[in-house]
Structure formats: C-alpha cells, structure tokens
Design a protein around this motif. Structure first.
Motif, PDB file in Angstrom:
ATOM      1  N   PRO A 141      32.486  27.633  74.836  1.00 40.82           N
ATOM      2  CA  PRO A 141      33.628  28.544  75.009  1.00 40.82           C
ATOM      3  C   PRO A 141      33.445  29.454  76.225  1.00 40.82           C
ATOM      4  O   PRO A 141      32.317  29.714  76.652  1.00 40.82           O
ATOM      5  CB  PRO A 141      33.631  29.352  73.720  1.00 40.82           C
ATOM      6  N   ASP A 142      34.556  29.950  76.747  1.00 38.31           N
ATOM      7  CA  ASP A 142      34.477  30.917  77.845  1.00 38.31           C
ATOM      8  C   ASP A 142      33.936  32.237  77.275  1.00 38.31           C
ATOM      9  O   ASP A 142      33.893  32.420  76.060  1.00 38.31           O
ATOM     10  CB  ASP A 142      35.840  31.098  78.518  1.00 38.31           C
ATOM     11  N   GLU A 171      33.415  37.158  64.868  1.00 41.18           N
ATOM     12  CA  GLU A 171      33.914  36.466  63.669  1.00 41.18           C
ATOM     13  C   GLU A 171      32.729  35.950  62.835  1.00 41.18           C
ATOM     14  O   GLU A 171      32.723  36.055  61.614  1.00 41.18           O
ATOM     15  CB  GLU A 171      34.790  35.298  64.125  1.00 41.18           C
ATOM     16  N   ARG A 202      34.538  36.639  70.857  1.00 42.79           N
ATOM     17  CA  ARG A 202      35.385  36.634  69.658  1.00 42.79           C
ATOM     18  C   ARG A 202      34.719  35.823  68.541  1.00 42.79           C
ATOM     19  O   ARG A 202      34.672  36.258  67.386  1.00 42.79           O
ATOM     20  CB  ARG A 202      36.763  36.042  69.984  1.00 42.79           C
ATOM     21  N   LEU A 203      34.179  34.652  68.880  1.00 41.56           N
ATOM     22  CA  LEU A 203      33.512  33.812  67.886  1.00 41.56           C
ATOM     23  C   LEU A 203      32.285  34.505  67.298  1.00 41.56           C
ATOM     24  O   LEU A 203      32.030  34.430  66.098  1.00 41.56           O
ATOM     25  CB  LEU A 203      33.105  32.470  68.505  1.00 41.56           C
ATOM     26  N   ALA A 232      35.025  35.294  76.864  1.00 41.65           N
ATOM     27  CA  ALA A 232      35.881  36.060  75.939  1.00 41.65           C
ATOM     28  C   ALA A 232      35.940  35.375  74.575  1.00 41.65           C
ATOM     29  O   ALA A 232      35.841  36.032  73.532  1.00 41.65           O
ATOM     30  CB  ALA A 232      37.283  36.223  76.520  1.00 41.65           C
ATOM     31  N   GLU A 233      36.082  34.061  74.581  1.00 43.16           N
ATOM     32  CA  GLU A 233      36.127  33.297  73.329  1.00 43.16           C
ATOM     33  C   GLU A 233      34.774  33.374  72.623  1.00 43.16           C
ATOM     34  O   GLU A 233      34.711  33.497  71.407  1.00 43.16           O
ATOM     35  CB  GLU A 233      36.525  31.845  73.611  1.00 43.16           C
ATOM     36  N   ARG A 234      33.712  33.311  73.383  1.00 41.49           N
ATOM     37  CA  ARG A 234      32.359  33.405  72.828  1.00 41.49           C
ATOM     38  C   ARG A 234      32.181  34.746  72.110  1.00 41.49           C
ATOM     39  O   ARG A 234      31.651  34.799  71.002  1.00 41.49           O
ATOM     40  CB  ARG A 234      31.347  33.253  73.950  1.00 41.49           C
TER      41      ARG A 234
END
Length: 140
Positions: free
Chosen positions: A67-68, A78, A74-75, A70-72
């Motif tokens: 993931p990029d 989570e 967020r993950l 930002a996604e990393r």
C-alpha cells in the motif's frame, strides 16, 4: 496504547519441541507466520518494535500489493484498533527455539536458544533485563 516490551527477553517456551534455534521453512508453498517473522527479524536486527513485527507480518501475509504510505497508516491504525496477541505467542519462541530480545527502546532482535548470550540472559546474569517465557503450545 504501547504494546512494546522494553529490556526484556521472551525466552523459549517450556514445551518447545526443538533443542536449539531452527530456521522455519515455508509450508505448502506459502510463507508461514514464523517464516515472515524470522525474515523480518533476521533482515532488520534491532530495528523493529513488537508493533512493527506484528503489523508487517499481517501485511505481508495478505497477498496484496504494497500500500501507499497513507493507506499503510490507515491499515496500521485499523489493525491495532483490534486486540492483538503479543510476541509471547509467536511461533519463533514457541516452536522454533528463538528467544526475542528487546532493548531499552523496544526494538527486537533474535536470540537463539543455546547461545552464550541466551544462556546468560535466562540465568539472570544481565541486570535490568526481564525474562518472560513464551506461551506454551499445550496446557501443562
């Protein structure tokens, strides 16, 4: 909430089936949790925290593209929003004979059972280091 250990050795479980440290192997053509954790810690000794190892293991076993940033992030948020088992439940100290040594900053390194360093730590000869046993695989 900080899930990391500091100045701690997670010693090999009492019911560990190996006499010394064994490098885990993939099963069924797929990397197991033990293989991923071993690779992370062998490639980055003293660089990762428990949280890093838990998250990276989960991320690498998802079979999805990296993931990029930002996604990393967020993950990761989570992932840690749910309760996680600590490295005392890792297969490395439970089944493969690897102690996990955390420094004062919470970074972890592999410490093979049977090595001089491991034996000194378990014997309590290193002041300031707490020794915790890995969780057993079976009930006593």
């Amino acid at each position: 909430m900080d899930l990391n250990y500091y100045d701690t050795l997670i010693a090999v479980a009492d019911d560990c089936p190996t006499a010394g440290a064994v490098v885990p192997a993939p099963r069924g053509g797929r990397k197991t949790v033990a293989v991923v954790q071993y690779e992370l810690l062998a490639e980055h000794p003293g660089e990762l925290t428990q949280e890093d190892v838990l998250f990276e293991t989960w991320l690498r076993r998802r079979d999805e593209p990296e993931p990029d940033p930002a996604e990393r992030a967020r993950l990761r948020a989570e992932f840690f929003a749910r309760p996680q088992a600590c490295l005392r439940a890792s297969p490395l100290p439970k089944k493969y004979g690897w102690g996990l040594l955390f420094d004062g900053a919470g970074r972890v390194s592999l410490c093979p059972a049977g090595s001089a360093e491991y034996d000194r730590l378990v014997a309590g000869d290193v002041p300031g280091v707490t020794v915790l046993k890995a969780m057993r695989s079976r009930r006593a």
